[in-house]
Design an enzyme around this catalytic site. Structure first.
Site, PDB file in Angstrom:
ATOM      1  CG  ASP A   1      -2.173   0.883   0.962  1.00 20.59           C
ATOM      2  OD1 ASP A   1      -2.107   1.764   0.078  1.00 20.59           O
ATOM      3  OD2 ASP A   1      -3.195   0.707   1.640  1.00 20.59           O
TER       4      ASP A   1
HETATM    5  C1  NOJ Z   1      -3.955   3.993   0.171  1.00 19.11           C
HETATM    6  C2  NOJ Z   1      -5.141   3.091   0.252  1.00 19.11           C
HETATM    7  O1  NOJ Z   1      -5.112   2.362   1.461  1.00 19.11           O
HETATM    8  C3  NOJ Z   1      -5.226   2.099  -0.902  1.00 19.11           C
HETATM    9  O2  NOJ Z   1      -6.424   1.400  -0.800  1.00 19.11           O
HETATM   10  C4  NOJ Z   1      -5.105   2.829  -2.197  1.00 19.11           C
HETATM   11  O3  NOJ Z   1      -5.245   1.925  -3.277  1.00 19.11           O
HETATM   12  C5  NOJ Z   1      -3.765   3.537  -2.250  1.00 19.11           C
HETATM   13  N1  NOJ Z   1      -3.719   4.501  -1.159  1.00 19.11           N
HETATM   14  C6  NOJ Z   1      -3.530   4.239  -3.576  1.00 19.11           C
HETATM   15  O4  NOJ Z   1      -4.325   5.352  -3.684  1.00 19.11           O
END
Ligand code: NOJ
Length: 746
Positions: free
Chosen positions: A284
């Site tokens: 993530d």
């Molecule tokens: C953080 C989020 O937790 C995740 O779900 C997302 O895909 C990413 N950011 C990218 O934006």
């Protein structure tokens, strides 16, 4: 593995098997040809170029900002750039100006639609209609890929049982079975049953346990045992992997002290070892870097080593791989074989997507497919199926010609009805309930908002009450702004925000019938509001076409059929509460609530059971619940046998009758309880569901087949298997109804 459920109508099989990852649709050649191509490319790469493929950066600035990095092979993927002209320019640098010409993989959070926004995922789950959800994901893929986005960070499969957690909006709710069916549908929809230039790689997230954050506070720790993971949290991910999901994202949380991005047990042992996942694993956003905050590593080099050795292939925005992997390989802390495997996983996805053949998009053609009429139509139908009727004393459906007052902060909130994490949806394309009603009854809709936004506080609603007195019926659109749910937007109070409850009370006092439509990102605690309304329709943020969908339901063009994908609490203090909790030693038996306790009552534990003195043991609405304008009855529920072997298939037969005066659709649900196990078992678990449309007065006998192996779970010995013994099965319209039928597995 095939879909485990087969539904048959009499003897006619309606639903057949689906592909597994081995059947992943591809036009680029056989698995062996793909592998040969990947290996050939890999053999030409320098260590630095390999590490470059493992690096994902957030673009969004000027193309020249990234030119050097892309041309020198230091970027494998970018996210957050959706301008197709810039994307073509960046791809040209990668394909035509870098040494090996490896295309970029462009990622984006396309969570519930791209430009055409569908209901938030919790609303998608409320349809209990995987085929429709697949169609919606296909629409998202067609729109996004047309502008150059070939990878979505969706579906989010985190089981969530605490509505305080803001990201409950982004997932499929509390139940692993429903989550798994939705997971498959979304993977098939995004990636396509047949690969072509509209295939968008799915990224199942967040691996794993993220939805169980303590107290519903986002990013917090989880404490899930391996058995809970295997019986509840992992199965939806496994289903998605078996459906061919090409990528997976690790989560922010630490489980029992181990951050997911450094957890080789879940990534290496389970995902790759047990499930044979051959896609790639991305972190993530900076979750690798956050392992330093967790105190799980001393610096970026340390966490890069931990992540790559745990099986992570791509780094989203920590730059830990780019900065340190070369050094770590040279020192022997990371094997070059580990890097090679990661790069293979990434290249495989790029090859399978056909990116080498089709790196560019036709900008004009791409723009032309956005908001296509059939896309808007699919979004409307989905919003209709996802709305849940929670109360109706007969006022709905409304008759044409009644004088209506439209009020409330969500009546005309084109941005908010799109819901959380809808970056590309534009409010200028949203049709709100007010706009839909005005289009339906030109010049005849009285609109007094009362509150401009959901959090607004106000004293007195004389203007709204005066308008209500002039109307036959009041339509109040209430709920939550989009920003009150989603990532990091957890809440400790789940009542309607601001003065919305006061608005309802003021409307009730006019004596006019009030129909409330709640548009929100989570199940709010609306018990105190129910007495003030004659009917209540619940719509998780319904997206671009929410207005027409809700108007169609309110005026009876569409009969509501959505069901709660999550338990609705009476009060936030009940959280977490979910229907499939384990059997306790003292099940609730309806005893004394707080007002009935005598003063100075004797203290004893004898005969006590599990409940709250002030709120009892029941939720406001159970999982799987939802009313219709007609009524349904279940009868002749039975099984083909009373005793089964572990490799048999249960044939559950029942007759469903539409006993009301209009046509409608019911979601028939089958729950099973394993009476005794080597560990305590849930009181019941959803094992199948089917949407059944019946004309008024029509009866149909259905047979649902459930392989006995669906009853397997990980017991005391850690092995997943069906334990022989007695079981109960219910067929009902929600998780709290029905009469159990007994059977036995030997
Ligand atoms: C953080 C989020 O937790 C995740 O779900 C997302 O895909 C990413 N950011 C990218 O934006």
């Amino acid at each position: 593995m095939k879909y485990l459920l087969r539904i048959s109508l009499l003897s006619f099989v309606l639903m057949l098997g689906a592909a597994c990852s081995g059947d992943r649709p591809s036009t680029v050649g056989t698995d062996a040809q793909v592998e040969a191509r990947v290996n050939k490319l890999l053999s030409k790469m320098t260590l630095s170029e390999k590490i470059g493929q493992m690096n994902q950066i957030s673009a969004g600035g000027a193309v020249t900002d990234y030119a050097e990095a892309v041309r020198s092979g230091q970027v494998g993927s970018i996210l957050n750039e959706v301008d197709p002209v810039k994307l073509n320019a960046l791809q040209r640098m990668a394909v035509e100006e870098s040494r090996l010409g490896i295309p970029l993989l462009v990622g984006r959070d396309v969570i519930h639609g791209f430009h055409t926004v569908f209901p938030i995922p919790l609303g998608l789950a409320a349809t209990f209609d995987p085929a429709l959800v697949e169609e919606g994901a296909r629409v998202a893929a067609v729109e996004a890929t047309a502008l150059g986005v070939r990878w979505t960070f969706s579906p989010m499969l985190d089981i969530a049982r605490d509505p305080r957690w803001g990201r409950i909006a982004e997932g499929n709710g509390e139940d692993p079975y429903l989550d798994a069916r939705m997971a498959e549908a979304m993977v098939y929809g995004y990636q396509g049953r047949q690969a072509d230039s509209t295939s968008m790689a799915a990224c199942v997230k967040h691996f794993v346990g993220y939805g169980a954050a303590e107290g519903g506070r986002d990013y917090n720790s989880t404490y899930l045992t391996e058995r809970q993971l295997r019986n509840v949290y992992l199965p939806p991910f496994e289903a998605a992997v078996k459906a061919g999901a090409m990528t997976l994202m690790t989560s922010f949380n630490d489980n029992d002290g181990v951050p997911s991005t450094g957890n080789s047990f879940v990534v290496k042992d389970v995902l790759r070892g047990e499930w044979g996942f051959d896609g790639f694993v991305v972190t993530d956003w900076n979750s690798m870097g956050e392992m330093i905050n967790h105190g799980f590593g001393v610096d970026r080099k340390d966490v890069a080593e931990k992540a790559v050795n745990a099986g992570v292939d791509m780094d989203m925005m920590t730059y830990g791989f780019l900065s340190h992997l070369e050094e770590l390989v040279r020192s022997g802390a990371v094997k070059e074989k580990t890097i090679d495997n990661a790069v293979r996983n990434i290249l495989r996805v790029k090859v399978l997507l056909g990116l080498f053949e089709n790196p560019y998009v036709d900008v004009a053609a791409g723009k032309a497919v956005q908001y296509a009429p059939e896309h808007l139509e699919a979004a409307r139908k989905t919003a209709e199926e996802s709305a849940i009727l929670l109360k109706n004393n007969g006022v709905l459906p409304l008759k044409e010609g009644v004088r209506i007052l439209v009020t409330g902060p969500m009546a005309d909130a084109p941005y908010d009805q799109l819901g959380t994490w809808s970056f590309d949806g534009e409010k200028s394309h949203t049709i709100t309930p007010l706009k839909a009603l005005e289009a339906r009854f030109p010049g005849k809709v009285d609109y007094v908002p009362g509150l401009r936004y959901s959090r607004e506080k106000r004293n007195g609603f004389a203007d709204v009450a005066a308008a209500a007195r002039r109307a036959d019926v009041v339509l109040a659109f209430l709920g939550e702004e989009a920003i009150l749910s989603g990532e990091a937007h957890s809440l400790a109070d789940l009542n309607l925000q601001g003065s919305q409850s006061e608005l309802l009370a003021a409307l009730k006092a006019t004596g006019k019938p009030v129909v409330a439509t709640v548009i929100a990102g989570r199940p709010l605690t609306i018990e105190r509001d129910l007495p003030n309304v004659e009917a209540l329709l619940y719509s998780f943020h319904p997206g671009t076409m929410g207005g027409p969908a809700l108007a169609n339901i309110l005026f009876g063009d569409v009969n509501p059929s959505g069901k709660t994908p999550i338990t609705f609490l009476r009060t936030v203090g009940q959280a977490p509460m979910y229907y499939s909790h384990n059997m306790t030693g003292r099940p609730y038996n309806g005893e004394t609530l707080i007002d009935n306790i005598p003063l100075e009552a004797a203290q004893t534990s004898l005969g006590n059971t599990s409940y709250y003195l002030d709120y009892g043991a029941s939720p406001l609405f159970p999982f799987g619940y939802g009313l219709s304008y007609t009524s349904f009855s279940y009868s002749e529920v039975g099984l083909d046998k009373s005793s089964y072997k572990a490799d048999d298939t249960l044939k559950v037969t029942f007759t469903l009758t539409n006993t009301g005066s209009c046509d409608g659709t019911e979601v028939a649900q089958i729950y099973i309880r394993d009476m005794v196990g080597s560990i305590t078992r849930p009181v019941k678990e959803l094992k199948a569901f089917e949407r059944v449309s019946l004309k008024s007065g029509e009866s149909r006998t259905l047979t649902v087949e459930i392989p006995v192996e669906e009853l397997a779970f990980v017991g005391l010995d850690g092995v997943k298997k069906v334990e022989p013994g007695d079981f109960q099965v219910w067929v009902a319209g929600d998780s709290a109804s029905g009469v159990p039928v007994l059977f036995n597995v030997f």
